[in-house]
Enzyme design. Structure first.
Site, short mmCIF file in Angstrom:
data_model
loop_
_atom_site.label_atom_id
_atom_site.label_comp_id
_atom_site.label_asym_id
_atom_site.label_seq_id
_atom_site.Cartn_x
_atom_site.Cartn_y
_atom_site.Cartn_z
N LYS A 13 0.83 -1.22 0.00
CA LYS A 13 0.00 0.00 0.00
C LYS A 13 0.85 1.26 0.00
O LYS A 13 0.61 2.17 -0.77
CB LYS A 13 -0.87 0.08 1.27
CG LYS A 13 -2.01 -0.84 1.36
CD LYS A 13 -2.88 -0.51 2.57
CE LYS A 13 -2.17 -0.42 3.91
NZ LYS A 13 -1.54 -1.63 4.39
N ARG A 88 -9.26 1.62 8.76
CA ARG A 88 -8.73 0.30 9.08
C ARG A 88 -9.79 -0.57 9.76
O ARG A 88 -9.52 -1.71 10.09
CB ARG A 88 -7.60 0.56 10.05
CG ARG A 88 -6.36 -0.22 10.14
CD ARG A 88 -5.47 -0.47 9.04
NE ARG A 88 -4.18 -0.88 9.53
CZ ARG A 88 -3.05 -0.24 9.30
NH1 ARG A 88 -3.05 0.86 8.59
NH2 ARG A 88 -1.92 -0.70 9.77
N ARG A 127 11.69 -6.68 6.02
CA ARG A 127 11.40 -5.31 5.58
C ARG A 127 12.19 -4.30 6.40
O ARG A 127 12.33 -4.42 7.62
CB ARG A 127 9.90 -5.05 5.74
CG ARG A 127 9.50 -3.67 5.30
CD ARG A 127 8.05 -3.63 4.97
NE ARG A 127 7.22 -3.50 6.15
CZ ARG A 127 5.93 -3.16 6.09
NH1 ARG A 127 5.35 -2.96 4.93
NH2 ARG A 127 5.23 -3.05 7.19
N ARG A 160 11.04 -1.81 11.54
CA ARG A 160 9.96 -1.26 12.36
C ARG A 160 9.76 -2.17 13.56
O ARG A 160 9.78 -3.39 13.43
CB ARG A 160 8.67 -1.19 11.54
CG ARG A 160 8.66 -0.09 10.55
CD ARG A 160 7.53 -0.15 9.58
NE ARG A 160 6.24 -0.58 10.13
CZ ARG A 160 5.09 -0.47 9.47
NH1 ARG A 160 5.07 0.06 8.27
NH2 ARG A 160 3.97 -0.89 10.01
N ARG A 171 -0.59 -8.31 13.61
CA ARG A 171 -1.12 -7.35 12.63
C ARG A 171 -1.95 -8.05 11.56
O ARG A 171 -2.94 -7.52 11.10
CB ARG A 171 0.03 -6.55 12.00
CG ARG A 171 0.55 -5.48 12.97
CD ARG A 171 1.90 -4.97 12.58
NE ARG A 171 1.90 -4.31 11.31
CZ ARG A 171 2.90 -4.35 10.42
NH1 ARG A 171 3.96 -5.09 10.66
NH2 ARG A 171 2.83 -3.68 9.32
#
Ligand code: AMP
Length: 219
Positions: A13, A88, A127, A160, A171
């Site tokens: 996204k 969300r 990531r 992160r 998540r």
């Protein structure tokens, strides 16, 4: 033109919203980036959001909705914006649908970037993002030219805190239970555009632009 980008964590996204916003000359509003910036700056908003973010949980609606409405209604977004990471859950989507018409605005379309769960896990593990400009990298799939440094601005790359294995699992669970119902919500309103996100970054970008063009929404 106001467009929502919807997708699971790791669907791309943020990357796609950045590129498509540039191409269509729209503002890019990322709720996750706004929270991360607030966290880095140690503001009251950042302090409130910290514990939720670290656990992979959603920050409470009353904090999040106000933050996003302030951004959408700022003068810079008068001609439109891409919303990345918001809404969300259903209460956030309904709050948006109530608030925008009061300002003569509405959501035009919702781009749903669809990626399989196996691919999401592969992408999220490894990531890295730039602490300064938020550009995303991947330790093996999309490494920076100099290890640990951003190609765009030279900023430090970091993992992160919510990209740890435990937080990633949480998540994805939160996405299935709270965010995925938005797919039906926007389908029923005739606003959903589904794009196959399991392809290269460029292919996905073209898929999104083509889908928007098909709706008469792109230049
Ligand atoms: P993201 O970068 O979009 O994955 O967001 C990172 C984290 O910020 C999420 O895991 C949540 O803790 C928080 N967050 C971002 N957007 C929202 C939202 N719309 N509602 C609640 N929390 C959010």
């Amino acid at each position: 033109m106001y467009i929502i980008f919807l997708g699971a964590p790791g669907a791309g996204k943020g990357t796609q919203a950045t590129m498509v916003a540039q191409e269509l000359n729209l503002e890019h509003i990322s709720s996750g980036d706004l929270f991360r910036q607030a966290l880095e700056q140690g503001t009251e908003l950042g302090i409130k959001a910290k514990s939720y973010m670290e656990k992979g949980l959603l920050v409470p609606d009353e904090i999040t909705i106000q933050m996003i409405l302030d951004s959408i209604l700022a003068p810079g977004c008068a001609t439109g914006a891409i919303l990345d990471g918001f809404p969300r859950n259903l209460p956030q989507a309904k709050a948006l649908d109530e608030a925008l018409p009061k300002h003569g605005k509405a959501i035009d379309k919702v781009v749903f970037i669809k990626v399989s769960e196996a691919e999401l896990l592969k992408r999220l593990d490894g990531r890295l993002i730039c602490r300064n400009c938020q550009t995303p990298y991947h330790a093996t799939n999309a490494p920076s030219k100099v290890a640990g440094k951003c190609d765009e601005c030279g900023g430090e790359l970091y993992q992160r805190p919510d990209d740890t294995t435990e937080a990633i699992k949480k998540r994805l669970q939160v996405y299935s239970s709270e965010t995925a119902p938005l797919i039906d919500y926007y389908t029923q309103k005739g606003k959903l555009l589904e794009v196959n996100g399991g392809r290269s970054v460029d292919e996905v970008k073209h898929g999104i632009i083509d889908a928007l063009k098909g709706e008469g929404l792109s230049a």
